[in-house]
Design an enzyme around this catalytic site. Structure first.
Site, mmCIF file in Angstrom:
data_model
loop_
_atom_site.group_PDB
_atom_site.id
_atom_site.type_symbol
_atom_site.label_atom_id
_atom_site.label_comp_id
_atom_site.label_asym_id
_atom_site.label_seq_id
_atom_site.Cartn_x
_atom_site.Cartn_y
_atom_site.Cartn_z
ATOM 1 N N HIS A 1 41.921 47.780 39.732
ATOM 2 C CA HIS A 1 42.272 47.480 38.334
ATOM 3 C C HIS A 1 41.266 48.153 37.416
ATOM 4 O O HIS A 1 40.057 47.898 37.496
ATOM 5 C CB HIS A 1 42.310 45.966 38.105
ATOM 6 N N GLU B 1 36.699 38.243 43.794
ATOM 7 C CA GLU B 1 36.726 38.279 42.318
ATOM 8 C C GLU B 1 35.300 38.008 41.834
ATOM 9 O O GLU B 1 34.787 36.904 41.963
ATOM 10 C CB GLU B 1 37.670 37.211 41.751
ATOM 11 N N ARG C 1 44.849 48.069 32.678
ATOM 12 C CA ARG C 1 44.749 47.506 34.032
ATOM 13 C C ARG C 1 45.336 48.416 35.121
ATOM 14 O O ARG C 1 44.827 48.514 36.231
ATOM 15 C CB ARG C 1 45.516 46.172 34.033
ATOM 16 N N ARG D 1 40.231 48.095 34.306
ATOM 17 C CA ARG D 1 39.304 47.477 33.352
ATOM 18 C C ARG D 1 38.220 46.630 34.000
ATOM 19 O O ARG D 1 37.302 46.173 33.319
ATOM 20 C CB ARG D 1 40.095 46.607 32.398
ATOM 21 N N GLU D 2 38.291 46.425 35.319
ATOM 22 C CA GLU D 2 37.338 45.538 35.991
ATOM 23 C C GLU D 2 36.101 46.340 36.384
ATOM 24 O O GLU D 2 35.827 46.599 37.559
ATOM 25 C CB GLU D 2 38.041 44.863 37.176
ATOM 26 N N HIS E 1 37.378 42.857 42.808
ATOM 27 C CA HIS E 1 38.030 42.708 41.503
ATOM 28 C C HIS E 1 37.150 41.840 40.605
ATOM 29 O O HIS E 1 36.091 41.383 41.000
ATOM 30 C CB HIS E 1 39.390 42.003 41.684
HETATM 31 O O1 0X9 Z 1 46.268 39.505 40.429
HETATM 32 C C1 0X9 Z 1 45.556 40.248 41.115
HETATM 33 O O2 0X9 Z 1 45.921 41.358 41.494
HETATM 34 C C2 0X9 Z 1 44.152 39.774 41.519
HETATM 35 N N1 0X9 Z 1 43.495 39.155 40.394
HETATM 36 S S1 0X9 Z 1 43.035 40.055 39.105
HETATM 37 O O3 0X9 Z 1 42.623 39.151 38.049
HETATM 38 N N2 0X9 Z 1 41.760 40.922 39.522
HETATM 39 O O4 0X9 Z 1 44.102 40.904 38.724
HETATM 40 C C3 0X9 Z 1 44.251 38.790 42.662
HETATM 41 C C4 0X9 Z 1 44.905 39.343 43.894
HETATM 42 C C5 0X9 Z 1 44.945 38.392 45.042
HETATM 43 N N3 0X9 Z 1 45.685 38.916 46.166
HETATM 44 C C6 0X9 Z 1 47.030 38.882 46.250
HETATM 45 N N4 0X9 Z 1 47.759 38.189 45.432
HETATM 46 N N5 0X9 Z 1 47.584 39.539 47.246
HETATM 47 ZN ZN ZN Z 2 41.854 42.940 39.657
#
Ligand code: 0X9
Ligand code: ZN
Length: 498
Positions: A263, A461, A318, A265-266, A387
């Site tokens: 992602h 995260e 993102r 912006r992270e 992330h």
């Molecule tokens: O939503 C996401 O892709 C991740 N969080 S974020 O805030 N960095 O965007 C979490 C992903 C967790 N893994 C899966 N859902 N497979």
């Molecule tokens: Zn992310």
């Protein structure tokens, strides 16, 4: 055709076009306007690629109300994200985006609020506001969710929350002010130091891709016996996706794969992954045996186009930068991997933050990872994807509320990692399956890695702790990276005992 009939025909066509386009224009309610677009001097115009200026077209992409992603908790009614229509609102938004080439997105007056989700119905209200593009949602935990509110929506959202008696507090009064302070330029001494060091990375700043790649190449050149770099593919805009390997060449080694920057912006993610690389490569001889006897594979910036875009155009972008053919661009790479692709928490609308792409592995960036694993002879025991934010150690499955057969092993190692992090820094990481702890979201790189048989698969995260969201000031880079490295060491030990 005579000139009179031609005039009548032209008049008729003009009026028809005006009538036909009216509903589209009228769809733009005042509360659905985009953030102000103000021309700001780019940090480094010369570094912009040709494609940013001409090929992709939609260089300023908003954003407005689309900023996260974060999807509905499983207890709530299904959101509209899986619906097959792209609304007129979104189409008109994309058309407006198209003409605002070259400009940098300005978040002056935009605010970040922390909103309580203690009562079940409150999330439903927030989802409604998000669907109306009045807010976008960022990080979440069990009791609250952060939302970004554009200046022109502040009154409406305040009224809506007050009406429902939903508690909220303002965390950031002016997002642009925070963005401006986030990553200050280096002083002269540091620039001199960089020259002597042979690379520009310092973990006191968030760096451009060029610095990060220069650092990887420097390590390969300086430590050829243990470090090598190769390109595993190219992004949509033609940037390399670089992979760095650290290995002592012991044929018995298990392998660990780590990616960052899925992602855009992270920013704390590539900063942290490069911190690990630096630690292992520069101190290899004195490192623990657990570290030395693993083949490490790092891709610190899996989404290089998106990453550069966040530096040059929109700090809060993102997705990747897949061109949108005159419409919204970008695919959420963490919805594009090929296990249960297209399921919950994904969208088929290119304008959404969680757009999954037209098919699994449609994107060169996710495909590069798939191809790499197909061609690699190494035996991978772990896959970590970094992330932000919220301090979580998440294991599969993400696609739905289910866990793999060895989930107790994943949970036990995750908990040990969290304990090590806590005793090194002071952050409390929560451990659990991602569908359960966050929300269901299919097509993540973690689920896919687990599906091809990699045992210890986690999404980490990293911080923020609740004050900055994605815009984490640079003084946090070192503490966040350092404490999370303690967690990685626990993982390395687990790989040896597995
Ligand atoms: O939503 C996401 O892709 C991740 N969080 S974020 O805030 N960095 O965007 C979490 C992903 C967790 N893994 C899966 N859902 N497979
Ligand atoms: Zn992310």
């Amino acid at each position: 055709m005579g000139s009179w009939s031609r005039t009548v025909l032209i008049l008729f066509l003009t009026i028809s076009a005006a009538v036909l386009s009216t509903p589209l224009i009228n769809k733009l309610q005042p509360d659905k306007e985009w953030p102000q677009l103000v021309k700001q001097p780019s940090q480094d115009e010369s570094a912009e690629t040709i494609s940013e200026k001409s090929k992709g077209g939609l260089a300023v992409e908003l954003v407005n109300g689309q900023h996260l992603a974060e999807t509905v908790k499983k207890t709530e009614p299904e959101d509209s994200e899986n619906e097959d229509d792209v609304s007129a609102d979104i189409i008109s938004k994309c058309l407006i985006e198209a003409k605002d080439d070259f400009q940098k997105v300005d978040y002056t007056g935009a605010q970040l609020w922390k909103v309580s989700t203690e009562k079940n119905g409150w999330r439903v209200v927030l989802n409604r506001l998000r669907r109306r593009n009045l807010i976008s949602t960022w990080g979440t935990n069990g009791t609250s969710i952060d939302i970004l509110v554009q200046p022109n929506a502040i009154q409406n959202v305040t009224n809506a929350l007050n009406r429902e008696k939903i508690h909220f507090e303002i965390i950031i009064e002016d997002l642009q002010a925070r963005i401006n302070q986030e990553n200050p330029p280096l002083d002269e001494n540091e620039i001199e130091l960089q020259d002597r060091r042979g690379h520009r990375m310092n973990w006191k700043q968030y760096h451009r891709l060029e610095d990060i790649y220069g650092f990887l190449d420097y390590l390969a050149k300086t430590y050829p016996a243990i470090v090598s770099v190769k390109s595993i593919g190219n992004s949509h805009e033609g940037r390399e996706i670089k992979l760095l390997r650290i290995s002592n060449g012991n044929p018995k080694n298990k392998a660990v794969f780590i990616d960052g920057g899925i992602h855009a912006r992270e920013w704390i993610s590539p900063a942290t992954v490069t911190y690990y690389i630096n630690q292992f490569a520069e101190n290899f001889d004195v490192e623990d045996d657990d570290i030395k006897n693993i083949d490490w594979y790092f891709v610190p910036v899996l989404n290089p186009d998106g990453y550069e875009y966040t530096h040059l155009k929109d700090r809060l972008w993102r997705k990747n930068r897949k061109p949108g053919a005159g419409r919204c661009s970008g695919v959420d790479l963490n919805r594009n991997f090929g296990y249960r692709w297209g399921g919950k928490g994904t969208s088929n609308s290119p304008c959404d933050e969680i757009y999954r792409g037209p098919r699994a592995f449609s994107e060169p960036e996710s495909k590069a990872i798939q191809d790499f694993f197909k061609s690699s002879a190494s035996e991978f025991s772990a896959y970590l994807t970094y992330h932000s934010y919220g301090q979580y150690i998440l294991y599969p499955w993400g696609y739905d509320n289910a866990v793999p057969p060895d989930h107790l092993d994943l949970n036990a190692v995750g908990k040990k990692m969290a304990t090590a992090i806590k005793s090194t820094g002071d952050d409390n990481y929560s451990v659990g399956s991602s569908s359960n702890l966050l929300y269901p979201a299919a097509g993540g790189s973690d689920d896919w890695a687990k599906s091809i048989g990699i045992k210890y698969t986690y999404t980490i995260e990293l911080n923020d702790r609740g004050f900055y969201g994605f815009v984490l000031p640079t003084q946090y880079i070192e503490p966040v990276a350092k404490e999370s490295l303690a967690g990685l060491r626990v993982l390395a030990a687990a790989v040896h005992t597995a």
